[in-house]
Design a protein around this motif. Structure first.
Motif, mmCIF file in Angstrom:
data_model
loop_
_atom_site.group_PDB
_atom_site.id
_atom_site.type_symbol
_atom_site.label_atom_id
_atom_site.label_comp_id
_atom_site.label_asym_id
_atom_site.label_seq_id
_atom_site.Cartn_x
_atom_site.Cartn_y
_atom_site.Cartn_z
ATOM 1 N N THR A 1 39.365 35.685 45.791
ATOM 2 C CA THR A 1 39.373 37.278 45.858
ATOM 3 C C THR A 1 37.767 37.340 45.450
ATOM 4 O O THR A 1 36.944 38.226 46.192
ATOM 5 N N ILE A 2 37.266 36.524 44.682
ATOM 6 C CA ILE A 2 35.748 36.686 44.463
ATOM 7 C C ILE A 2 34.834 36.677 45.472
ATOM 8 O O ILE A 2 33.948 37.559 45.848
ATOM 9 N N VAL A 3 35.264 35.533 46.361
ATOM 10 C CA VAL A 3 34.479 35.458 47.588
ATOM 11 C C VAL A 3 34.634 36.375 48.501
ATOM 12 O O VAL A 3 33.654 37.041 49.218
ATOM 13 N N LEU A 4 35.790 36.738 48.575
ATOM 14 C CA LEU A 4 36.092 37.802 49.556
ATOM 15 C C LEU A 4 35.662 39.412 49.269
ATOM 16 O O LEU A 4 34.748 40.092 50.160
ATOM 17 N N ASP A 5 35.729 39.497 47.939
ATOM 18 C CA ASP A 5 35.087 40.878 47.518
ATOM 19 C C ASP A 5 33.349 40.676 47.527
ATOM 20 O O ASP A 5 32.754 41.713 48.108
ATOM 21 N N GLY A 6 32.817 39.558 47.351
ATOM 22 C CA GLY A 6 31.412 39.460 47.421
ATOM 23 C C GLY A 6 31.048 39.538 48.961
ATOM 24 O O GLY A 6 30.108 40.190 49.030
ATOM 25 N N ASN B 1 45.912 47.442 56.705
ATOM 26 C CA ASN B 1 46.031 46.775 55.533
ATOM 27 C C ASN B 1 46.054 45.391 55.688
ATOM 28 O O ASN B 1 47.368 45.041 56.418
ATOM 29 N N LEU B 2 45.687 44.444 55.226
ATOM 30 C CA LEU B 2 45.984 43.187 55.235
ATOM 31 C C LEU B 2 46.229 42.404 54.006
ATOM 32 O O LEU B 2 45.295 42.726 52.989
ATOM 33 N N GLU B 3 47.206 41.344 53.718
ATOM 34 C CA GLU B 3 47.410 40.802 52.468
ATOM 35 C C GLU B 3 46.627 39.414 52.426
ATOM 36 O O GLU B 3 46.668 38.724 53.509
ATOM 37 N N PHE B 4 45.877 39.357 51.650
ATOM 38 C CA PHE B 4 44.956 37.995 51.569
ATOM 39 C C PHE B 4 44.963 37.575 49.920
ATOM 40 O O PHE B 4 44.398 38.467 49.176
ATOM 41 N N ALA B 5 45.112 36.563 49.801
ATOM 42 C CA ALA B 5 45.016 36.060 48.228
ATOM 43 C C ALA B 5 45.888 36.827 47.327
ATOM 44 O O ALA B 5 45.465 37.062 46.093
ATOM 45 N N GLY B 6 47.091 37.273 47.821
ATOM 46 C CA GLY B 6 48.154 37.985 46.786
ATOM 47 C C GLY B 6 47.523 39.430 46.688
ATOM 48 O O GLY B 6 48.147 40.145 45.923
ATOM 49 N N LEU B 7 46.559 39.903 47.281
ATOM 50 C CA LEU B 7 46.178 41.409 47.355
ATOM 51 C C LEU B 7 45.975 42.089 48.689
ATOM 52 O O LEU B 7 45.777 41.367 49.842
ATOM 53 N N TYR B 8 46.177 43.206 48.676
ATOM 54 C CA TYR B 8 46.202 43.984 49.885
ATOM 55 C C TYR B 8 44.800 44.364 50.030
ATOM 56 O O TYR B 8 43.931 44.840 49.010
ATOM 57 N N TYR B 9 44.177 44.131 51.253
ATOM 58 C CA TYR B 9 42.828 44.474 51.521
ATOM 59 C C TYR B 9 42.682 45.729 52.724
ATOM 60 O O TYR B 9 43.514 45.483 53.515
ATOM 61 N N VAL B 10 41.727 46.398 52.683
ATOM 62 C CA VAL B 10 41.558 47.647 53.660
ATOM 63 C C VAL B 10 41.325 46.683 54.983
ATOM 64 O O VAL B 10 39.985 45.964 54.699
ATOM 65 N N GLY B 11 41.761 46.864 56.262
ATOM 66 C CA GLY B 11 41.236 46.193 57.370
ATOM 67 C C GLY B 11 39.770 46.455 57.519
ATOM 68 O O GLY B 11 39.034 45.508 57.947
ATOM 69 N N TYR B 12 39.539 47.804 57.503
ATOM 70 C CA TYR B 12 38.103 48.106 57.802
ATOM 71 C C TYR B 12 37.199 47.425 56.949
ATOM 72 O O TYR B 12 36.177 46.949 57.569
ATOM 73 N N ASP B 13 37.529 47.076 55.608
ATOM 74 C CA ASP B 13 36.532 46.505 54.924
ATOM 75 C C ASP B 13 36.217 44.918 55.582
ATOM 76 O O ASP B 13 35.025 44.178 55.406
ATOM 77 N N LEU B 14 37.573 44.292 55.913
ATOM 78 C CA LEU B 14 37.116 43.012 56.226
ATOM 79 C C LEU B 14 36.675 43.074 57.881
ATOM 80 O O LEU B 14 35.910 42.153 57.898
ATOM 81 N N VAL B 15 36.628 43.989 58.472
ATOM 82 C CA VAL B 15 36.092 44.111 59.944
ATOM 83 C C VAL B 15 34.486 43.983 59.476
ATOM 84 O O VAL B 15 33.781 43.459 60.287
ATOM 85 N N GLY C 1 20.142 36.519 50.401
ATOM 86 C CA GLY C 1 20.052 37.431 49.329
ATOM 87 C C GLY C 1 21.247 38.327 49.013
ATOM 88 O O GLY C 1 21.773 38.539 48.201
ATOM 89 N N ALA C 2 21.698 38.693 50.378
ATOM 90 C CA ALA C 2 22.769 39.700 50.227
ATOM 91 C C ALA C 2 23.959 39.077 49.859
ATOM 92 O O ALA C 2 25.052 39.763 48.884
ATOM 93 N N ILE C 3 24.261 37.829 50.311
ATOM 94 C CA ILE C 3 25.402 37.092 49.807
ATOM 95 C C ILE C 3 25.454 36.668 48.297
ATOM 96 O O ILE C 3 26.436 36.974 47.829
ATOM 97 N N LEU C 4 24.089 36.367 48.005
ATOM 98 C CA LEU C 4 24.076 36.225 46.530
ATOM 99 C C LEU C 4 24.403 37.458 45.542
ATOM 100 O O LEU C 4 25.151 37.139 44.894
ATOM 101 N N VAL C 5 23.662 38.537 46.127
ATOM 102 C CA VAL C 5 23.984 39.675 45.249
ATOM 103 C C VAL C 5 25.420 39.998 45.334
ATOM 104 O O VAL C 5 26.200 40.179 44.259
ATOM 105 N N GLY C 6 25.859 39.982 46.538
ATOM 106 C CA GLY C 6 27.291 40.201 46.544
ATOM 107 C C GLY C 6 28.617 39.322 45.756
ATOM 108 O O GLY C 6 29.377 40.028 45.067
ATOM 109 N N LEU C 7 28.211 38.239 45.886
ATOM 110 C CA LEU C 7 28.919 37.226 45.205
ATOM 111 C C LEU C 7 28.617 37.264 43.710
ATOM 112 O O LEU C 7 29.873 37.571 42.808
ATOM 113 N N ALA C 8 27.621 37.564 43.228
ATOM 114 C CA ALA C 8 27.259 37.868 41.798
ATOM 115 C C ALA C 8 27.647 39.050 41.312
ATOM 116 O O ALA C 8 28.397 38.859 40.195
ATOM 117 N N ARG C 9 27.817 39.946 42.082
ATOM 118 C CA ARG C 9 28.364 41.376 41.570
ATOM 119 C C ARG C 9 29.917 40.998 41.484
ATOM 120 O O ARG C 9 30.491 41.541 40.543
#
Lengths: 435, 298
Positions: free
Chosen positions: B6-11, B137-151, B251-259
């Motif tokens: 979840t952290i990786v995907l959100d990041g 919407n897609l289910e991933f790691a037990g959570l629903y994610y909006v397909g748009y975000d994943l795309v 840099g973007a990945i680091l900031v995203g993951l850290a956040r």
């Protein structure tokens, strides 16, 4: 020579008579009451609060100047003196507001300044008005800290602070048997968000002694994107998700959380959400528990004063009034009541600042949202009744209706005089009168 | 494991749009040596144009897919034009002056564009969510994610790869790199540096606006949008190394993951985390993670 002396004496008598008459005569028609009004005309808070407040001010002042407001406000302007508004933008931060407040008093020579929506701005400008010995009416802002951490003579707040919103929400949930074994929260990381969160959690712990706080998020004001926060909230799966988000932030949070199933997993509880109902429409999940920071808008109770505001504002602006318009209205009506009370004691003259301050201290006046009472902080902080309800989209009217409304008396949801809000809540809300 | 995913995907979702913004900023700095303060305004401009286009398309009863394509096209067209106009009409007059002068010029552009967006779109929050529902919407790691975000993740990676490929594997890219390394030598070899500048700046504007457009369906557009973005994208390019495409990505990945990690594990430290990473990187690598190699001139 005698004739000349007699003439001179006559002129002198006439002058004295006219001068003394002038002193006793009620305020002249040419004289105006210059009212500084500060509200967000731009920035993130403009749409939700600032512009409705400005529209409310324009409607009410126009109506007062015409003498078209129902009883007991039928007298033109303030005691016959027409109101001249000077409206300025609250956007730009606390430092700018401090300077703007000085400008209003010292350059524009306004008689009273009335306004402020941001808690940060209220905290910043109150000491300045006190220093200048000028009357300041805070019409909104939520933080209880203004009068709980300082004492002011020239500053008043004509609306209840955030404690009422949160105690009202928890009392509503208890009355409606909402399950809350677990709680998560998302609030903005500044005075309003932090104080609201503290009050809600404390009130929840009183009425739900076994409640467990799970995810507790404080994103920055204006964050806009809440993907990660929503993952954390959905992942926590708490019975209740509480938020004091407002404006564009609340809109974005609702838009992003609904497709991710948060409203299905948790009961959403928002302390100040009525203002986002018109723009969100069917995007607002049904069954969300919301407050409006008073018995306002679709939760207001019928009265001639409320009908006047609701219908008049709607006709003038094409949208029904929400909390900011109500709070602006009650502030202006409160000032009118204070000015006229002062004028009744000074022979009908335009009152001085000290006369207005004396009249406003401890004042009570009817407003479209109910009776406003300056009961706290030695008569400088208002308490008022509140309503809480649930949302339900009405496809026929294409608007969100508010159903299952419950009203709470002012003394049921506000602390008594002399007690700090958080101490009152943590002490079991002693002395609350809930009928 | 689910928690970690979840952290990786959100990041990564967070990093995807941040990368596109930072890419534009780093490209402009790499080529023109301008720290473009107005970059966040182009992001906001893209978001507002996208919202208007989506609303217009939806009002005609056309499907959200059409709105999505139309918003990307309209933003690309308008942003490129604005970029070219600004570079040719304003920035070129200040080349050769002190860097601080150009910084002030872009700051002035930032202020002007803030007011322009207010003038055109007003101060009220606006949103156009139709494309947000486009990919379900897609289910991933037990959570629903909006397909748009994943795309957005593959779109962002694709844009990054295209820019990297364009710079490193095409003739035009090599010309741009030549200008970056040694402007005087490039001129003497017959490179039209002015054209390179104009195209690079327009590309930078286009990338910022495109990031704004891609983010528009999920946010509420309101004044102030640009300043938040510029702070984040500056942090990213500083972490990655000014002028480096790879640096912007990392840099973007680091900031995203850290956040994301911070929100899930220690919410109170969220704002602080980005600056902590920036400080940590600068302590050991003062020019960022991917310092550009520069040829020593004799």
């Amino acid at each position: 020579m005698d004739r000349l002396r007699r003439t001179n004496r006559a002129v002198l008598f006439a002058s004295v008579a006219v001068t003394s008459l002038g002193l006793a005569v009620p305020a002249s028609a040419q004289e105006t009451f210059k009212l500084g009004i500060v509200t967000f005309l731009s920035g993130p808070a403009a749409d939700s609060f600032g512009v409705p407040a400005r529209n409310g001010a324009q409607f009410v002042i126009d109506q007062l100047n015409k003498g078209s407001v129902p009883s007991p406000y039928e007298k033109v302007g303030f005691g016959g003196i027409k109101i001249e508004p000077v409206i300025i933008d609250e956007n730009g931060g606390a430092t700018k507001q401090v300077q703007e407040l000085r400008n209003l008093y010292q350059r524009d020579n306004v008689d009273v300044v009335l306004g402020y929506i941001s808690s940060g701005d209220c905290l910043a400008v109150a000491p300045i008005a006190e220093e200048l010995k000028k009357m300041l009416l805070l019409m909104d802002c939520g933080t209880p800290r203004i009068f709980e951490e300082a004492k002011y003579n020239y500053v008043f707040r004509t609306a209840a602070h955030a404690t009422m919103d949160n105690v009202g929400l928890v009392r509503y949930m208890k009355a409606k048997n909402i399950k809350m074994d677990t709680l998560s929260a998302i609030n903005q990381d500044y005075a309003w968000g932090q104080d609201s969160r503290a009050d809600f959690v404390a009130a929840a712990q009183q009425l739900y002694p076994n409640v467990k706080v799970q995810t507790d998020l404080l994103p920055k004001y204006g964050a806009g994107q809440y993907g990660t926060e929503i993952s954390a909230l959905v992942g926590a799966g708490s019975d209740v998700v509480y938020s004091s988000l407002w404006g564009g932030d609340l809109q974005a949070f609702v838009l992003q959380s609904a497709p991710r199933g948060l409203p299905k997993r948790s009961q959403l509880v928002f302390s100040a959400a009525d203002h986002v109902l018109p723009p969100l429409g069917d995007k607002m999940p049904d069954g969300t528990i919301i407050g409006a920071r008073g018995a306002y808008g679709l939760m207001s109770q019928k009265s001639p004063l409320n009908d006047w505001l609701f219908r008049g504002y709607e006709a003038a602006n094409g949208v029904y009034p929400v909390q900011a318009a109500y709070r602006m209205t009650q502030a202006i009506l409160g000032l009118k009541a204070a000015v006229e009370k002062a004028m009744s004691k000074n022979g009908g003259k335009k009152p001085s600042t000290d006369e207005m301050v004396a009249a406003m201290t401890g004042l009570e006046w009817p407003s479209p949202g109910g009776l406003i009472q300056m009961k706290l902080a030695d008569g400088h902080q208002a308490i008022q009744p509140i309503a809480i309800s649930r949302t339900k989209y009405n496809p026929d009217l294409k608007r969100v209706d508010l159903v299952d409304i419950q009203y709470f008396a002012a003394e049921c949801v506000n602390p008594p005089p002399g007690v700090k809000s958080i101490d009152w809540i943590k002490g079991g809300m002693q002395g609350a009168k809930c009928n | 494991m689910n928690f970690f995913l979840t952290i990786v995907l959100d990041g990564l979702i967070q990093a995807s749009w941040l990368f596109i913004v930072a890419l534009g900023l780093t490209l402009v700095f790499g080529v023109l040596k301008i720290l473009n303060i107005a970059h966040g305004s182009f992001y906001a401009l893209g978001a507002y144009i996208a919202a208007s286009t989506v609303t217009l398309v939806a009002a005609r009863g056309l499907p959200p897919g059409v709105g999505f394509v139309a918003m990307l096209l309209s933003v690309a067209l308008i942003a490129s034009a604005v970029g070219l106009l600004l570079e040719r009409g304003l920035l070129k007059m200040f080349y050769g002056r002190d860097e601080v002068v150009l910084l002030l010029v872009t700051y002035a552009v930032f202020l002007i564009l803030e007011d322009v967006t207010k003038l055109i779109w007003g101060v009220n929050p606006i949103y156009a969510t139709q494309p947000y529902e486009l990919f379900g919407n897609l289910e991933f790691a037990g959570l629903y994610y909006v397909g748009y975000d994943l795309v957005l993740i593959p779109i962002s990676a694709l844009i990054g790869f295209a820019i990297w490929f364009g710079l490193n594997r095409t003739v035009i890219g090599k010309i741009v790199l030549a200008v970056i390394h040694n402007e005087e030598m490039s001129v003497s070899m017959g490179v039209r540096v002015n054209q390179v500048y104009a195209i690079a700046f327009a590309f930078g504007v286009l990338l910022a606006a495109l990031a704004g457009a891609l983010t528009a369906p999920k946010i509420s557009m309101q004044p102030g949008l640009s300043s938040d973005v510029i702070i984040l994208s500056f942090a990213i390019v500083v972490i990655g190394g000014l002028g480096s495409v790879e640096g912007a990505a990392v840099g973007a990945i680091l900031v995203g993951l850290a956040r994301a990690a911070s929100v899930h594990l220690m919410p109170q430290a969220e704002l602080f985390m980005i600056y902590l990473i920036m400080a940590a990187v600068l302590m050991f690598r003062p020019e960022g993670l991917f310092k550009r190699e520069t040829a020593r001139r004799i």
